[in-house]
Motif scaffolding. Structure first.
Motif, short mmCIF file in Angstrom:
data_model
loop_
_atom_site.label_atom_id
_atom_site.label_comp_id
_atom_site.label_asym_id
_atom_site.label_seq_id
_atom_site.Cartn_x
_atom_site.Cartn_y
_atom_site.Cartn_z
N GLU A 200 -94.69 -6.54 -7.44
CA GLU A 200 -93.33 -7.03 -7.32
C GLU A 200 -93.24 -8.51 -7.69
OE1 GLU A 200 -90.58 -5.34 -6.60
OE2 GLU A 200 -91.65 -3.47 -6.35
N THR A 201 -94.33 -9.09 -8.18
CA THR A 201 -94.33 -10.50 -8.52
C THR A 201 -93.97 -10.70 -9.98
OG1 THR A 201 -96.67 -10.50 -9.09
CG2 THR A 201 -96.10 -10.98 -6.80
N MET A 202 -93.62 -11.93 -10.32
CA MET A 202 -93.33 -12.25 -11.72
C MET A 202 -94.00 -13.57 -12.05
SD MET A 202 -89.36 -13.44 -11.44
CE MET A 202 -88.88 -12.04 -10.49
N SER A 203 -94.12 -13.85 -13.31
CA SER A 203 -94.77 -15.09 -13.73
C SER A 203 -93.93 -16.29 -13.31
CB SER A 203 -94.97 -15.10 -15.24
OG SER A 203 -93.73 -15.27 -15.89
N ASP A 204 -94.58 -17.44 -13.21
CA ASP A 204 -93.87 -18.67 -12.87
C ASP A 204 -92.80 -18.99 -13.91
OD1 ASP A 204 -95.40 -18.96 -10.59
OD2 ASP A 204 -96.78 -20.40 -11.50
N GLU A 205 -93.11 -18.73 -15.17
CA GLU A 205 -92.16 -19.00 -16.25
C GLU A 205 -90.90 -18.14 -16.09
OE1 GLU A 205 -91.71 -18.73 -21.10
OE2 GLU A 205 -93.65 -18.31 -20.19
N THR A 206 -91.09 -16.86 -15.80
CA THR A 206 -89.95 -15.97 -15.61
C THR A 206 -89.12 -16.40 -14.41
OG1 THR A 206 -91.16 -14.13 -16.60
CG2 THR A 206 -89.27 -13.57 -15.23
N ALA A 207 -89.78 -16.73 -13.31
CA ALA A 207 -89.07 -17.19 -12.11
C ALA A 207 -88.28 -18.46 -12.40
CB ALA A 207 -90.06 -17.41 -10.98
N ARG B 201 -87.07 -19.47 -15.36
CA ARG B 201 -85.93 -19.14 -16.24
C ARG B 201 -84.82 -18.47 -15.45
NH1 ARG B 201 -85.87 -19.90 -21.26
NH2 ARG B 201 -84.60 -18.11 -21.80
N MET B 202 -85.19 -17.59 -14.53
CA MET B 202 -84.18 -16.92 -13.70
C MET B 202 -83.47 -17.93 -12.79
SD MET B 202 -86.10 -13.35 -12.79
CE MET B 202 -84.74 -12.67 -11.85
N ALA B 203 -84.21 -18.90 -12.27
CA ALA B 203 -83.62 -19.93 -11.41
C ALA B 203 -82.65 -20.78 -12.22
CB ALA B 203 -84.71 -20.79 -10.80
N ARG B 204 -83.00 -21.11 -13.45
CA ARG B 204 -82.10 -21.90 -14.29
C ARG B 204 -80.82 -21.14 -14.59
NH1 ARG B 204 -79.76 -26.38 -15.43
NH2 ARG B 204 -79.14 -26.55 -17.58
N LEU C 200 -80.31 -18.68 -22.65
CA LEU C 200 -80.83 -17.33 -22.84
C LEU C 200 -81.28 -17.06 -24.27
CD1 LEU C 200 -78.20 -15.40 -20.70
CD2 LEU C 200 -80.55 -15.96 -20.07
N PHE C 201 -80.69 -17.76 -25.24
CA PHE C 201 -81.03 -17.55 -26.66
C PHE C 201 -81.33 -18.90 -27.32
CE2 PHE C 201 -77.90 -14.35 -25.30
CZ PHE C 201 -78.68 -13.21 -25.44
N PRO C 202 -82.42 -19.56 -26.91
CA PRO C 202 -82.71 -20.91 -27.40
C PRO C 202 -82.96 -21.01 -28.91
CG PRO C 202 -84.58 -20.06 -26.20
CD PRO C 202 -83.46 -19.08 -26.03
N HIS C 203 -83.30 -19.93 -29.55
CA HIS C 203 -83.64 -19.96 -30.97
C HIS C 203 -82.43 -19.68 -31.87
CE1 HIS C 203 -87.81 -20.38 -29.88
NE2 HIS C 203 -87.67 -19.34 -29.09
N TRP C 204 -81.25 -19.46 -31.28
CA TRP C 204 -80.03 -19.17 -32.04
C TRP C 204 -79.17 -20.41 -32.14
CZ3 TRP C 204 -77.54 -13.80 -30.88
CH2 TRP C 204 -78.46 -12.81 -31.14
#
Length: 68
Positions: free
Chosen positions: A25-32, A34-37, A63-67
Motif C-alpha cells: 500500500e506504499t508509494m514512492s517518495d516522488e509519487t507522494a 507529486r500527489m501532495a503538490r 500534471l503535464f510538465p512536458h506540454w
C-alpha cells in the motif's frame, strides 16, 4: 484551463503498487510528493487563493510538465 478542456474533476482513488507477487500500500517518495503538490493546488483554489483560470493552468503545468 488550457484550450479544448472545459472541465477537470479530480477523484481520490485507492493506490496500490504491485511488485511481483508482493502487494504493498506504499508509494514512492516522488509519487507522494507529486500527489501532495496536486492537493495543494486544489486546496488553494478551494480557499479562493487561486481563481479557476490560475488553478487550471497550474494543475495542467504540474500534471503535464512536458506540454509547453
Amino acid at each position: 484551463m488550457p484550450e479544448g478542456i472545459s472541465d477537470l474533476e479530480l477523484v481520490r482513488v485507492p493506490t496500490r503498487i504491485e511488485e511481483g507477487d508482493a502487494k504493498t500500500e506504499t508509494m514512492s517518495d516522488e509519487t507522494a510528493e507529486r500527489m501532495a503538490r496536486t492537493r495543494f493546488i486544489v486546496d488553494e483554489y478551494t480557499m479562493g487563493v487561486l481563481d479557476e483560470q490560475e488553478a487550471g493552468e497550474r494543475l495542467f503545468r504540474h500534471l503535464f510538465p512536458h506540454w509547453g
